[in-house]
Design an enzyme around this catalytic site. Structure first.
Site, mmCIF file in Angstrom:
data_model
loop_
_atom_site.group_PDB
_atom_site.id
_atom_site.type_symbol
_atom_site.label_atom_id
_atom_site.label_comp_id
_atom_site.label_asym_id
_atom_site.label_seq_id
_atom_site.Cartn_x
_atom_site.Cartn_y
_atom_site.Cartn_z
ATOM 1 N NE ARG A 93 8.790 0.718 -9.425
ATOM 2 C CZ ARG A 93 7.798 0.897 -8.555
ATOM 3 N NH1 ARG A 93 7.566 -0.015 -7.631
ATOM 4 N NH2 ARG A 93 7.041 1.965 -8.608
ATOM 5 C CG HIS A 199 -1.956 -0.077 -14.728
ATOM 6 N ND1 HIS A 199 -0.647 -0.165 -14.341
ATOM 7 C CD2 HIS A 199 -2.685 -0.534 -13.682
ATOM 8 C CE1 HIS A 199 -0.582 -0.661 -13.108
ATOM 9 N NE2 HIS A 199 -1.816 -0.894 -12.692
ATOM 10 C CE1 TYR A 253 0.345 3.209 -13.468
ATOM 11 C CE2 TYR A 253 -1.738 2.680 -12.405
ATOM 12 C CZ TYR A 253 -0.357 2.660 -12.411
ATOM 13 O OH TYR A 253 0.322 2.089 -11.361
#
Ligand code: NAD
Ligand code: G6P
Ligand code: MN
Ligand code: MN
Length: 433
Positions: A93, A199, A253
């Site tokens: 990540r 999202h 988002y």
């Protein structure tokens, strides 16, 4: 009693899930929960698994908690398989977030180049899990929480033999909770008509006791202090005239799309000060696992609320409960579109309000998206479909195409620079390339 297999059991979110199963135990007779992880996650699995055992013991419910690295054993005759794994752990990540940023592009877990690479790493693993499910629990439902949840769910729907899959995100429930808090009403009175993608979902209308309060909610969220968001997204509030004209309720988002420049600036600022979200989460996780180790702790500690996954257990357990009892209530999940949202391909995953039945979610027909948001959603769906193809075929050109058509990537040249660097850095987790 039911058998649950949770893949990525070493996640710090596991106590959240266990709390949910404890709360619902009288109506949802879970007998066994199998927490599965891999060698790299062994230590986390031990710590969080032991906390899970203490939690059920303290609550006095008869749920057996099993910890294992043997996925097949965990899957054997499972009724529900929940997935919450992270291929490459937080180190991957961190790369997803840092590499794009170096080139002036947003570095985010599920959006832009980071989201693409999380999909490329995760889809081969989820398809492997599906093949094992065919063999060991062909009748089980797969409840996928693993990000990017929309693309991962679509990959299962289109490229595996598992049809019983539901993708889950806490954004819809978070938006309902946010509205309830904003209007100071019980969250059970709030209902939002959700339509879009994971999202990238919009509230087409917002109701309290069946009466539309959409315009009121839209006016309120122009105030940055009242904007509805998640712990991992810095919301800045919306331009009042813009958001009123948009006329639908955006999800947190959407900050990355309608405030792209400002969000990137903010991210660069954070990065200089203390690193990307991955580094923040690393520290949070260390603190959480220190707490989890304490043998006196037998509940979910409140510090977990610092993570973005608030209400995960409510969402997951509420979904499984409604499927098990054929409750037919409305929840927003990721499922096959089948025409619920016009102009999105029928065989695509969408995030949409559904009636939850024992045969799975039945999407509610939403008609078409309003013209002002239809283009962005369709562009994202094009990106998602091409990204999924790249994850399956491992073709360089397909991956470059996905990267370039992502709305957050400014050019084919920068796309290629980022793609090459990310393919190299993530090589270990990209067997298809
Ligand atoms: P994490 O880094 O703690 O990973 C969870 C566990 O997965 C780790 O213990 C790791 O060892 C394990 N793992 C890695 N590869 C695995 C594999 N092949 N098989 C089994 N286990 C494996 O991650 P986290 O922060 O707890 O998040 C877990 C996942 O849930 C991520 O994909 C994250 O993006 C997602 N998530 C989704 C939502 C949502 O709204 N859908 C919300 C929060 C988190
Ligand atoms: C939100 C999203 C998740 C995302 C998470 C990140 O809840 O819905 O999909 O993974 O936040 O939270 P984190 O604490 O890991 O940054
Ligand atoms: Mn299929
Ligand atoms: Mn999510």
């Amino acid at each position: 009693g039911l058998k649950i297999a949770t893949i990525g059991g070493g996640s710090s979110y596991t106590p959240e899930l266990i709390e949910g199963f404890i709360k619902y135990h009288s109506e949802l007779p879970v007998r066994e929960i199998w927490l599965v992880d891999i060698e790299e996650g062994k230590e986390k699995l031990e710590i969080v698994g032991n906390l899970a055992k203490r939690m059920v013991q303290k609550a006095g419910v008869s749920i057996e908690i099993h910890l294992t690295l043997d996925r097949k054993e965990a899957l054997k005759s499972a009724d529900f398989v929940t997935t919450q794994f992270r291929v490459g752990q937080l180190a991957a990540r961190e790369l997803d977030e840092r590499i794009p940023l170096k080139h002036g592009v947003l570095g985010q877990e599920t959006n832009g180049p980071g989201g693409l690479f999380k999909a490329l790493r995760t889809i081969p693993v989820i398809l492997e899990i599906c093949r094992e499910m065919e063999e060991f629990c062909p009748n089980a439902w797969l409840i996928n929480f693993t990000n990017p949840a929309g693309m991962v769910t679509e990959a299962v729907l289109r490229y595996s033999n598992i049809d019983k899959v539901v993708g889950l995100c806490n954004v819809p429930i978070g938006m309902e909770m946010g509205v309830a808090k904003l209007l100071e009403v019980d969250h059970k009175k709030v209902r939002i008509d959700f339509a879009g993608l994971n999202h990238m979902v919009y509230g087409l209308d917002v109701f309290v006791d069946g009466v539309s309060v959409k315009d009121l909610v839209i006016s309120l969220i122009t105030d940055p202090d009242k904007s509805i968001t998640m712990q991992n997204i810095h919301a800045m509030g919306w331009e009042p005239e813009f958001i009123r004209a948009l006329a639908v309720f955006p999800c947190p988002y959407h900050n990355y799309y309608y405030k792209a420049g400002d969000m990137l600036e903010k991210e660069l600022e954070n990065f200089k000060e203390g690193g990307t979200r991955a580094e923040v989460v690393k520290k949070l996780e260390e603190e959480l696992f220190e707490l989890y180790k304490n043998p006196a702790l037998a509940v979910k500690p409140p510090q977990l609320e610092m993570r973005g996954g608030a209400y995960y257990s409510d969402a997951a357990v509420r979904l499984i409960h409604s499927m098990y009892t054929d409750k037919r209530d409305i929840q927003a999940v990721n499922t096959m579109n089948n025409g619920a949202i016009a102009s999105i391909p029928f065989d695509s995953a969408v995030e949409v309000s559904c009636i939850i039945t024992k045969d799975g979610p039945k999407p509610i027909a939403m008609g078409d998206l309003p013209i002002q948001v239809r283009g962005l959603v369709n562009q994202m769906k094009s990106f998602e479909r091409v990204a999924i193809d790249a994850a399956i075929n491992g073709d360089y050109g397909t991956a470059l195409l996905a990267m370039t058509i992502n709305p957050l990537v400014p050019s084919d040249r920068i796309a290629k620079v980022i793609l090459d660097e990310m393919l190299e850095s993530h090589k270990k987790y990209l067997p298809q390339f």
